[in-house]
Design an enzyme around this catalytic site. Sequence first.
Site, PDB file in Angstrom:
ATOM      1  N   GLU A   1       2.938  12.121   8.242  1.00 58.73           N
ATOM      2  CA  GLU A   1       4.112  11.234   8.173  1.00 58.73           C
ATOM      3  C   GLU A   1       5.371  12.023   7.824  1.00 58.73           C
ATOM      4  OE1 GLU A   1       1.236   9.029   5.846  1.00 58.73           O
ATOM      5  OE2 GLU A   1       2.560   7.306   6.060  1.00 58.73           O
TER       6      GLU A   1
ATOM      7  N   ARG B   1      -7.697  -3.516  -2.420  1.00 58.10           N
ATOM      8  CA  ARG B   1      -7.110  -4.739  -1.855  1.00 58.10           C
ATOM      9  C   ARG B   1      -8.153  -5.497  -1.036  1.00 58.10           C
ATOM     10  NH1 ARG B   1      -2.201  -1.753   0.945  1.00 58.10           N
ATOM     11  NH2 ARG B   1      -1.772  -0.384  -0.805  1.00 58.10           N
TER      12      ARG B   1
ATOM     13  N   ARG C   1      11.621   8.318   3.100  1.00 60.14           N
ATOM     14  CA  ARG C   1      10.614   7.363   3.549  1.00 60.14           C
ATOM     15  C   ARG C   1      10.846   6.002   2.880  1.00 60.14           C
ATOM     16  NH1 ARG C   1       5.218   5.334   1.284  1.00 60.14           N
ATOM     17  NH2 ARG C   1       4.683   4.000   3.018  1.00 60.14           N
TER      18      ARG C   1
ATOM     19  N   ASN D   1      10.000  11.246  -0.602  1.00 51.80           N
ATOM     20  CA  ASN D   1       9.249   9.987  -0.669  1.00 51.80           C
ATOM     21  C   ASN D   1       9.185   9.593  -2.145  1.00 51.80           C
ATOM     22  OD1 ASN D   1       7.414   7.926  -0.589  1.00 51.80           O
ATOM     23  ND2 ASN D   1       5.838   9.052   0.530  1.00 51.80           N
TER      24      ASN D   1
ATOM     25  N   HIS E   1       2.463   1.413   7.418  1.00 50.62           N
ATOM     26  CA  HIS E   1       1.892   2.695   7.877  1.00 50.62           C
ATOM     27  C   HIS E   1       2.392   3.062   9.267  1.00 50.62           C
ATOM     28  CE1 HIS E   1      -1.959   1.906   5.277  1.00 50.62           C
ATOM     29  NE2 HIS E   1      -1.111   2.662   4.607  1.00 50.62           N
TER      30      HIS E   1
END
Length: 396
Positions: A383, A238, A90, A7, A179
């Site tokens: 993940e 955010r 990823r 990743n 996600h």
Amino acid sequence: MKILVVNAGSSSLKYQLFDMDSGDVLAKGLCERIGIDGCITHKRPGKENYKSNEPLKDHKAAIELVLKLLCDSELGVISEVSEIGAVGHRFAHGGEMLRKSSILGEKELMYLESIVEINPLHGPPAISGFKACQSVMPDVKHVGVFDTSYYSTMDETAYIYPIPYELYEKYKIRRYGFHGTSHRFVCAKAMDILGKSDAKVITCHLGNGSSITASIGGKAVDTSMGFTPQEGVPMGTRSGSIDPTVVTYIMKKEGLSPEETEKLLNSKSGLLGVSGVSSDCRDVLEAQNDGNKRSRLAMNILVHYIKKIIGSYVAEMNGLDALVFTAGIGENDGVVREMICNDLSYLGIEIDKDVNLNAKRGEQVEITKQGARVRTFAIPTNEEYMIALDTYELVK
Ligand code: AMP
């Protein structure tokens, strides 16, 4: 078979080496400060961690060091690189074309490069990480696993924005969702427990970035993130969804450029923006408990938006079998789970408060109150394992 999962971020590269026969992680680690001065942390279960500062001028230097450590006679877990059967990468964005995990060849790479414009933050480092691995390991298959691909089952009603359709045709402005690998993993876990192939499941990935996804029978029907990971519920820094006119109004009033405005909404909003204390949920909760009013407000806003999304997804699916919490906040924070699940009994969601608050952090636990219609779980996401599994399935 052994699968290496990579990743790559702009100045970092995370890795995990899986033994797919046992499902065990043989080693994992993180290269940081790539292009600055370089630092690697290398971990093997049950053994002491290895950490060192090494010059890492680019992703290629980082992956070379990772392979050297994996094969090292003392710190390593394999004898030679050829023991690695495949590499899973990823990618946050697979655009409209890469709708499922795929072996990466020229065509896929060209497509990924063509969509960098709509994925400017994550695209370039992920591509450069992939190219680095390919150049160092040219003889193994490289597989791309895309966060967006879980949403390829969404109907256009859920992904087309109600703006002039030509903008979708011209620029591919639509909702993509993110996600997805995490939602897919925890949704599959919940479906296993429920033993119901058409289960209606809402998965809440609540971390520094947060998204909520509705799935029927393991297929996504809607999700809270959109064209970018900025849409949806408020997050660490955010804003999540706000009236679009607020954006242009701020630009005019504060004299901000598009880039400055994006920064304000991406890095200075959310929990941090409202509380003024921190983007980290633990800090904000602590400040709230110490009587800090803006921290209390920030937490209340977060919970308010999450509840609204959950309610809307129950309406959209016309029912709900399971509600799942995952990621940093969702897996670990019983207080936030309780705040979200409070007063949702009309929807069939009721939790056992003791079980919830006493749930061991980071462990899979059912927190449903006896007799509740909907089953509620905290399920640790993984993940990396999902990426390894997809890679294995494609190459075996
Ligand atoms: P993630 O992006 O999944 O790493 O999640 C980061 C968020 O999870 C931060 O807001 C943390 O405050 C929160 N978090 C991580 N660990 C814990 C914990 N043990 N208890 C409560 N919140 C946590």
